[in-house]
Write a protein that holds these residues in place. Structure first.
Motif, PDB file in Angstrom:
ATOM      1  N   HIS A  81      26.229  54.853  88.143  1.00 24.67           N
ATOM      2  CA  HIS A  81      26.764  53.592  87.635  1.00 24.67           C
ATOM      3  C   HIS A  81      27.738  53.691  86.470  1.00 24.67           C
ATOM      4  CE1 HIS A  81      24.017  51.446  90.214  1.00 24.67           C
ATOM      5  NE2 HIS A  81      22.957  51.928  89.599  1.00 24.67           N
ATOM      6  N   SER A  82      27.721  54.787  85.722  1.00 30.21           N
ATOM      7  CA  SER A  82      28.450  54.789  84.453  1.00 30.21           C
ATOM      8  C   SER A  82      29.969  54.879  84.606  1.00 30.21           C
ATOM      9  CB  SER A  82      27.983  55.963  83.583  1.00 30.21           C
ATOM     10  OG  SER A  82      28.439  57.195  84.108  1.00 30.21           O
ATOM     11  N   SER A  83      30.445  55.472  85.693  1.00 30.15           N
ATOM     12  CA  SER A  83      31.882  55.730  85.876  1.00 30.15           C
ATOM     13  C   SER A  83      32.431  56.611  84.762  1.00 30.15           C
ATOM     14  CB  SER A  83      32.670  54.406  85.929  1.00 30.15           C
ATOM     15  OG  SER A  83      32.210  53.589  86.986  1.00 30.15           O
ATOM     16  N   GLY A  84      31.548  57.459  84.214  1.00 24.66           N
ATOM     17  CA  GLY A  84      31.967  58.343  83.143  1.00 24.66           C
ATOM     18  C   GLY A  84      32.361  59.719  83.642  1.00 24.66           C
ATOM     19  N   GLN A  85      32.773  60.567  82.704  1.00 28.55           N
ATOM     20  CA  GLN A  85      33.185  61.930  83.027  1.00 28.55           C
ATOM     21  C   GLN A  85      32.135  62.960  82.650  1.00 28.55           C
ATOM     22  OE1 GLN A  85      36.172  62.497  84.656  1.00 28.55           O
ATOM     23  NE2 GLN A  85      36.221  60.249  84.710  1.00 28.55           N
ATOM     24  N   MET A  86      31.404  62.699  81.578  1.00 28.26           N
ATOM     25  CA  MET A  86      30.429  63.669  81.083  1.00 28.26           C
ATOM     26  C   MET A  86      29.142  62.965  80.656  1.00 28.26           C
ATOM     27  SD  MET A  86      32.291  66.443  81.340  1.00 28.26           S
ATOM     28  CE  MET A  86      31.332  67.674  80.443  1.00 28.26           C
TER      29      MET A  86
ATOM     30  N   ILE B 286      19.872  60.581  76.577  1.00 28.06           N
ATOM     31  CA  ILE B 286      20.852  60.730  77.655  1.00 28.06           C
ATOM     32  C   ILE B 286      22.054  59.856  77.295  1.00 28.06           C
ATOM     33  CG2 ILE B 286      21.320  60.424  80.122  1.00 28.06           C
ATOM     34  CD1 ILE B 286      18.340  60.826  80.644  1.00 28.06           C
ATOM     35  N   LEU B 287      23.202  60.486  77.066  1.00 28.47           N
ATOM     36  CA  LEU B 287      24.395  59.776  76.596  1.00 28.47           C
ATOM     37  C   LEU B 287      25.570  60.064  77.530  1.00 28.47           C
ATOM     38  CD1 LEU B 287      26.030  58.205  74.438  1.00 28.47           C
ATOM     39  CD2 LEU B 287      26.323  60.375  73.227  1.00 28.47           C
ATOM     40  N   ASP B 288      26.154  59.004  78.109  1.00 31.12           N
ATOM     41  CA  ASP B 288      27.338  59.177  78.954  1.00 31.12           C
ATOM     42  C   ASP B 288      28.562  58.558  78.279  1.00 31.12           C
ATOM     43  OD1 ASP B 288      27.965  56.374  79.933  1.00 31.12           O
ATOM     44  OD2 ASP B 288      25.920  56.517  80.668  1.00 31.12           O
ATOM     45  N   ASP B 289      29.730  58.861  78.799  1.00 28.42           N
ATOM     46  CA  ASP B 289      30.974  58.350  78.205  1.00 28.42           C
ATOM     47  C   ASP B 289      31.652  57.328  79.115  1.00 28.42           C
ATOM     48  OD1 ASP B 289      31.797  59.994  80.255  1.00 28.42           O
ATOM     49  OD2 ASP B 289      33.180  61.194  79.057  1.00 28.42           O
ATOM     50  N   GLY B 290      30.838  56.571  79.863  1.00 27.24           N
ATOM     51  CA  GLY B 290      31.376  55.621  80.828  1.00 27.24           C
ATOM     52  C   GLY B 290      31.684  54.253  80.261  1.00 27.24           C
ATOM     53  N   GLU B 291      31.665  53.264  81.152  1.00 29.25           N
ATOM     54  CA  GLU B 291      32.036  51.898  80.785  1.00 29.25           C
ATOM     55  C   GLU B 291      31.050  51.259  79.830  1.00 29.25           C
ATOM     56  OE1 GLU B 291      32.975  47.586  82.955  1.00 29.25           O
ATOM     57  OE2 GLU B 291      32.218  49.279  84.130  1.00 29.25           O
ATOM     58  N   GLY B 292      29.797  51.561  79.965  1.00 32.47           N
ATOM     59  CA  GLY B 292      28.760  50.911  79.166  1.00 32.47           C
ATOM     60  C   GLY B 292      27.934  49.997  80.033  1.00 32.47           C
ATOM     61  N   ILE B 293      26.613  50.155  79.991  1.00 28.65           N
ATOM     62  CA  ILE B 293      25.737  49.447  80.921  1.00 28.65           C
ATOM     63  C   ILE B 293      25.818  47.939  80.765  1.00 28.65           C
ATOM     64  CG2 ILE B 293      23.766  49.751  79.341  1.00 28.65           C
ATOM     65  CD1 ILE B 293      21.950  49.787  81.814  1.00 28.65           C
ATOM     66  N   PHE B 294      25.818  47.432  79.533  1.00 24.53           N
ATOM     67  CA  PHE B 294      25.797  45.983  79.332  1.00 24.53           C
ATOM     68  C   PHE B 294      27.141  45.356  79.707  1.00 24.53           C
ATOM     69  CE2 PHE B 294      22.731  47.319  75.825  1.00 24.53           C
ATOM     70  CZ  PHE B 294      21.638  47.225  76.664  1.00 24.53           C
TER      71      PHE B 294
ATOM     72  N   GLY C  23      30.616  51.386  70.314  1.00 21.64           N
ATOM     73  CA  GLY C  23      30.929  52.729  70.767  1.00 21.64           C
ATOM     74  C   GLY C  23      31.217  52.731  72.256  1.00 21.64           C
ATOM     75  N   LYS C  24      31.587  53.888  72.772  1.00 19.98           N
ATOM     76  CA  LYS C  24      31.910  54.027  74.186  1.00 19.98           C
ATOM     77  C   LYS C  24      30.702  54.553  74.943  1.00 19.98           C
ATOM     78  CE  LYS C  24      35.211  56.185  77.346  1.00 19.98           C
ATOM     79  NZ  LYS C  24      36.355  57.128  77.482  1.00 19.98           N
ATOM     80  N   GLY C  25      30.548  54.125  76.195  1.00 23.71           N
ATOM     81  CA  GLY C  25      29.500  54.651  77.043  1.00 23.71           C
ATOM     82  C   GLY C  25      28.134  54.038  76.784  1.00 23.71           C
ATOM     83  N   THR C  26      27.108  54.743  77.251  1.00 26.56           N
ATOM     84  CA  THR C  26      25.727  54.273  77.120  1.00 26.56           C
ATOM     85  C   THR C  26      24.844  55.401  76.616  1.00 26.56           C
ATOM     86  OG1 THR C  26      25.994  52.725  78.956  1.00 26.56           O
ATOM     87  CG2 THR C  26      23.740  53.316  78.341  1.00 26.56           C
ATOM     88  N   GLY C  27      24.061  55.118  75.604  1.00 20.79           N
ATOM     89  CA  GLY C  27      23.084  56.078  75.099  1.00 20.79           C
ATOM     90  C   GLY C  27      21.684  55.546  75.309  1.00 20.79           C
ATOM     91  N   VAL C  28      20.834  56.326  75.956  1.00 20.23           N
ATOM     92  CA  VAL C  28      19.434  55.946  76.177  1.00 20.23           C
ATOM     93  C   VAL C  28      18.552  56.931  75.426  1.00 20.23           C
ATOM     94  CG1 VAL C  28      17.590  55.607  77.861  1.00 20.23           C
ATOM     95  CG2 VAL C  28      19.940  54.963  78.438  1.00 20.23           C
ATOM     96  N   TYR C  29      17.631  56.387  74.636  1.00 17.24           N
ATOM     97  CA  TYR C  29      16.726  57.195  73.821  1.00 17.24           C
ATOM     98  C   TYR C  29      15.301  56.884  74.245  1.00 17.24           C
ATOM     99  CZ  TYR C  29      13.804  58.068  69.667  1.00 17.24           C
ATOM    100  OH  TYR C  29      12.797  58.443  68.811  1.00 17.24           O
TER     101      TYR C  29
END
Length: 344
Positions: A122-127, A143-151, A224-230
């Motif tokens: 879902h993230s459409s990120g690169q890393m 878990i941290l991605d550099d995609g669009e952002g979940i919300f 920030g960019k992307g989504t971070g889940v802790y």
């Protein structure tokens, strides 16, 4: 002598079990718990520091205590079609949980693979960067991605008002932007399996803590960019995947048919919950469940139209839904009862 030794072991274990939630006031907490002097507690703390099971930082009033990591790893992976969450779990994460109880490993397996799969699909990120940290009491996984952002993605694809509204929908469960491949249950159940579950994305921070049994959000000033889940859980937790699933499923068909909706997530800042439009946003998609529990914790009052839309209008149109409420203040309860009386 044996009794004093056992009491000392009990005090030191209490310090280790509680220092993560009380890094700056653990001395006071332990003093009150065991009714002993601060000097006695400090003696136990010095012993734990000498054993290297506790660390200290800062001076005098700024002094803080914590648990040193036993194992700490950070790795980054490309978010392409070669990345498989079960392979990462098996090769990178499960090997870092030696001797853990089966139920704890099962929970981590479920949560890690669900969240990483969300980033992949879902993230459409690169890393994506995965962080792991384990100490004597608990384990954390980031878990941290550099995609669009979940919300932002939920807001865009569902046509919602803003990212806060996306958090409200996510907290209900059964929410997915790709129904052909996902049920929308992954984040809902994962957030309830671990002790602490947090999502930081765009301008919004979402948290569900097992100790509080509630969801809440904060807005950041610097998105920030992307989504971070802790995610964080005690290493000796008694929680299990089955217990959490059973709490939200029905015995008749074992379906995910029960949800708890934190009503305060429908609030924007300090605004009052008074309108029918606010109620309709709160009620969106809950017709997918058989039992809906509205949690009014943190809501001081509600308006007549808000209560009427939920407990009379919606309830009359959806008599097959078991609509319940909990943690209502006296003022909220009075407004609910007024709507219920009109429904009769």
């Amino acid at each position: 002598m044996a009794r004093l030794r056992k009491r000392g072991e009990t005090i030191r274990q209490f310090i280790l079990d509680n220092v993560e939630h009380h890094p700056s006031d653990i001395v006071q907490i332990a003093t009150e718990k065991f009714d002993v002097s601060r000097q006695a507690i400090n003696k136990h703390i010095r012993q734990l520091i000498e054993q290297k099971t506790l660390i200290m930082s800062g001076q005098t009033k700024d002094r803080r205590y914590g648990l040193p990591p036993i194992k700490e790893v950070t790795k980054t992976f490309p978010l392409d079609n070669t990345l498989q969450e079960d392979v990462v779990w098996r090769n990178e994460i499960s090997v870092l949980l030696p001797g853990f109880p089966d139920n704890v490993i099962e929970v981590w397996n479920h949560c890690f693979t669900e969240i990483l799969n969300n980033a992949i699909d879902h993230s459409s990120g690169q890393m994506v960067t995965i962080g792991f940290k384990r100490n004597a009491v608990s384990t954390e996984i980031h878990i941290l991605d550099d995609g669009e952002g979940i919300f932002k993605k939920i807001q865009r694809e569902m046509g919602l008002l803003d990212e806060r509204h996306a958090v409200l929908e996510l907290s209900k469960g059964k929410l997915t932007t790709d129904p052909s491949r996902h049920t929308g249950e992954g984040i809902f159940f994962s957030s309830r399996m671990v002790d602490d579950f947090e999502i930081l994305s765009g301008g919004v921070f979402f948290s569900h803590k097992h100790t509080e049994e509630s969801d809440w959000i904060l807005e950041r000033y610097q998105p920030g960019k992307g989504t971070g889940v802790y995610m964080k859980m005690k290493n000796n937790s008694s929680r299990s995947v089955k217990k959490i699933f059973d709490a939200y499923t029905t015995s008749e068909d074992y379906g995910f048919n029960k949800t708890i909706v934190p009503v305060r997530l429908a609030q924007y800042g300090n605004e009052m919950l008074v309108s029918r439009s606010q109620a309709k946003r709160l009620l969106s998609r809950i017709d997918r469940f058989k039992t809906v529990i509205l949690d009014f914790k943190g809501v001081d009052s509600i308006g007549q139209a808000f209560a009427d839309e939920i407990f009379r209008v919606f309830a009359m149109k959806n008599k097959d839904i078991n609509l319940l409420h909990v943690n209502a203040s006296r003022e909220v309860e009075q407004m609910i009862m007024r709507a219920l009386l009109k429904a009769d």
